[in-house]
Write a protein that holds these residues in place. Sequence first.
Motif, PDB file in Angstrom:
ATOM      1  N   MET A 140      63.832   2.664  50.729  1.00  0.00           N
ATOM      2  CA  MET A 140      63.964   1.273  50.271  1.00  0.00           C
ATOM      3  C   MET A 140      62.641   0.774  49.696  1.00  0.00           C
ATOM      4  O   MET A 140      62.606   0.079  48.666  1.00  0.00           O
ATOM      5  CB  MET A 140      64.404   0.386  51.435  1.00  0.00           C
ATOM      6  CG  MET A 140      65.845   0.642  51.892  1.00  0.00           C
ATOM      7  SD  MET A 140      66.254  -0.300  53.374  1.00  0.00           S
ATOM      8  CE  MET A 140      66.162  -1.967  52.688  1.00  0.00           C
ATOM      9  N   ALA A 141      61.511   1.156  50.351  1.00  0.00           N
ATOM     10  CA  ALA A 141      60.198   0.757  49.851  1.00  0.00           C
ATOM     11  C   ALA A 141      59.907   1.413  48.501  1.00  0.00           C
ATOM     12  O   ALA A 141      59.361   0.786  47.588  1.00  0.00           O
ATOM     13  CB  ALA A 141      59.128   1.128  50.872  1.00  0.00           C
TER      14      ALA A 141
ATOM     15  N   ASP B  23      62.112   2.414  46.290  1.00  0.00           N
ATOM     16  CA  ASP B  23      62.969   1.773  45.275  1.00  0.00           C
ATOM     17  C   ASP B  23      62.358   0.470  44.747  1.00  0.00           C
ATOM     18  O   ASP B  23      62.581   0.068  43.594  1.00  0.00           O
ATOM     19  CB  ASP B  23      64.345   1.499  45.864  1.00  0.00           C
ATOM     20  CG  ASP B  23      65.159   2.781  46.018  1.00  0.00           C
ATOM     21  OD1 ASP B  23      66.146   2.773  46.776  1.00  0.00           O
ATOM     22  OD2 ASP B  23      64.793   3.787  45.350  1.00  0.00           O
ATOM     23  N   LYS B  24      61.597  -0.213  45.604  1.00  0.00           N
ATOM     24  CA  LYS B  24      60.975  -1.484  45.204  1.00  0.00           C
ATOM     25  C   LYS B  24      59.508  -1.290  44.790  1.00  0.00           C
ATOM     26  O   LYS B  24      58.729  -2.250  44.741  1.00  0.00           O
ATOM     27  CB  LYS B  24      61.077  -2.476  46.355  1.00  0.00           C
ATOM     28  CG  LYS B  24      62.509  -2.862  46.692  1.00  0.00           C
ATOM     29  CD  LYS B  24      62.560  -3.910  47.793  1.00  0.00           C
ATOM     30  CE  LYS B  24      63.993  -4.301  48.123  1.00  0.00           C
ATOM     31  NZ  LYS B  24      64.634  -4.959  46.959  1.00  0.00           N
ATOM     32  N   ASP B  25      59.112  -0.026  44.552  1.00  0.00           N
ATOM     33  CA  ASP B  25      57.740   0.312  44.116  1.00  0.00           C
ATOM     34  C   ASP B  25      56.685  -0.134  45.121  1.00  0.00           C
ATOM     35  O   ASP B  25      55.535  -0.416  44.754  1.00  0.00           O
ATOM     36  CB  ASP B  25      57.450  -0.315  42.735  1.00  0.00           C
ATOM     37  CG  ASP B  25      58.356   0.272  41.663  1.00  0.00           C
ATOM     38  OD1 ASP B  25      58.676  -0.450  40.719  1.00  0.00           O
ATOM     39  OD2 ASP B  25      58.723   1.463  41.778  1.00  0.00           O
ATOM     40  N   GLU B  26      57.022  -0.193  46.378  1.00  0.00           N
ATOM     41  CA  GLU B  26      56.065  -0.556  47.418  1.00  0.00           C
ATOM     42  C   GLU B  26      55.499   0.746  48.010  1.00  0.00           C
ATOM     43  O   GLU B  26      55.830   1.166  49.120  1.00  0.00           O
ATOM     44  CB  GLU B  26      56.751  -1.394  48.506  1.00  0.00           C
ATOM     45  CG  GLU B  26      57.239  -2.750  48.053  1.00  0.00           C
ATOM     46  CD  GLU B  26      56.089  -3.704  47.781  1.00  0.00           C
ATOM     47  OE1 GLU B  26      56.326  -4.742  47.184  1.00  0.00           O
ATOM     48  OE2 GLU B  26      54.927  -3.390  48.162  1.00  0.00           O
TER      49      GLU B  26
ATOM     50  N   SER C 159      55.365   2.567  51.686  1.00  0.00           N
ATOM     51  CA  SER C 159      55.976   3.894  51.844  1.00  0.00           C
ATOM     52  C   SER C 159      55.004   4.854  52.522  1.00  0.00           C
ATOM     53  O   SER C 159      55.387   5.607  53.419  1.00  0.00           O
ATOM     54  CB  SER C 159      56.387   4.441  50.470  1.00  0.00           C
ATOM     55  OG  SER C 159      56.849   5.775  50.583  1.00  0.00           O
TER      56      SER C 159
END
Length: 600
Positions: A411-412, A414-417, A421
């Motif tokens: 999920m991280a 996917d949100k470019d975090e 990650s």
Amino acid sequence: MKAVRPDRKSIKIKLVTAFILTSIIPILLVNIIYYYNTSKLVQQNVESMTKANLEQTKVSLDVWLDSYEDILFQVYTDDTIVELVDKINAGEDVANNRKLLRKTLRGLFYTKDYVKSISIITESGELVFYDQLTASTTQTSWLDSIALSQAELYEEISLDNKTHLFPTGAEVIFGSNSCYLFHIGHRIIDYRDVEKKCGAVMVSIDVKLLEEVCGAPTDKGLNFIMDGNGYLVACPNSKEVGKPVVSGCAGKEDKKEACRRTARGTGLFGDRELSVYSVYDEKTGWEIVRITDQGDLVLGLYDQQKMLGFIILLSLLAVLIIMVSQVSRMTGAIKRVVETMRKAGRGDLTVHVGPDDTRPTEIEIIAEEFNSMMDKLKRSTEKQKDAEIAALEAQINPHFLYNTLDTINWMAIDKDEYEISNMIATLAGILRYGISDSNGVVKIKDEVEWLKQYIFLQQTKLKNSFECHIDVAPELMNLSIHKLLLQPFIENAILHGFEGVDRTSCLQMSMRRDLDFIKIQIEDNGCGISSEKVKEMNEGIFQKTDDKNHIGMENAITRLHMYYGESAKVVIDSKPGKGTTVRIQIPITKGESAYEGSGG
């Protein structure tokens, strides 16, 4: 020549009479008294050891049941399970939610041996389960084996927030599979509304667990378990499990006789005279019974007395010499056995009666039985220690945790975090290392690398508010150390040592060799600890207060002594306002050299 008076006894008769009065009778009296006292002392020691065996079995039973209650806890507090049960109770897509709930139960199924079924009864009356004995999704293997109906079972479990124990019922038979089961149950708790009734969970356990706790039966002794109503909960080699042994209102002697009949039903003892001992387990409400055959003990002592009497009658002239020789030999053998028993009675469970070629056969039987009992006690103590070490550490389902972290990681991404990650990936590695064989042995280099990852996470969490320096002598890197020993001291310094300090915080750890020991020093320049508390901690006193700052250190020190015994040393030095230094000493594992394989 004066006639001899007919009433005057001859010197032969007088000597015989005097000999009998001064030798035979005293020796017989002494021997009778000695026999009585020795029999009483041996009986007392055997009884003491039997009671110690029962107490040890009781402790093992409680420890094992505590470990299985952890599975129950994981189910009735799991948010996912609570959510699925709520949906089923609401009638929302019941078939699919039953399938998801069963899949979740299956994921928990193999965390412990002997678990045969995990079942959930919902408030709406639905029964969802995963059962090892049957592939059915509509009928459990165990429900028909107990006296309560599904509704009665749910009602009893839902009355309170306690764990309910249901003893062994009738034999469960499915095809070629059969077993006896006992059950533990608890109501499902939704911590958003703890008073809400949404369901109950039951964990069904193979009674072979209880048979293992009781120990293997022999023709010298047998352990079995009864519940408070007199029903047989567990008994090796018995087909009467789940059936009544004795009524709950039976008298003491009637109860003992019923226990003897149960023991004879196993085919181990025949018609021999049996002794009955028991101990009550407050946690379960069960009674642990020990049946022993002491006929050999009594017969052995009796045969010794017959042998001595035969020697006395066989030769009056040599009776004193023979008796002194025989009594001295037997006395020495019994005294050595009794002294060993006394040492065991004082708490030394490592003692054994040594070999003695002069020991009579009957006393040899006593010695062998005693040694066998000590071996069983030692094995039982070692199992308890392993169970206690396991109970000190957190119980968690690693597969569930890793899958959850992996989901959050993606999920991280996917949100470019990517920073998040990286932190999650580091955390997953830390947890995988910590949870897998958490009391195992690893190389120091692996433990140090894990500590660096842990400190990295703490620095990120605290926005790099402290510095850390780790200095380990290269020649120590490939030596062995138990996992997770140093982390509580590091955590205590980071979370509590630097609290309220406005200067630059610094944490330092070093590891050096000193002869056959590894010296570890953990130092911080934090707020320090009061001298009174430092003194208590160095004396092994940890006050049970609301302040939980040093609970981790207490557990770590306890584990150090469990693993390394008296060779482990922990000394804490602290000055309020200036910082704290913890010095740890552990021995280098026997057979390892600090100069072998120092690379890495």
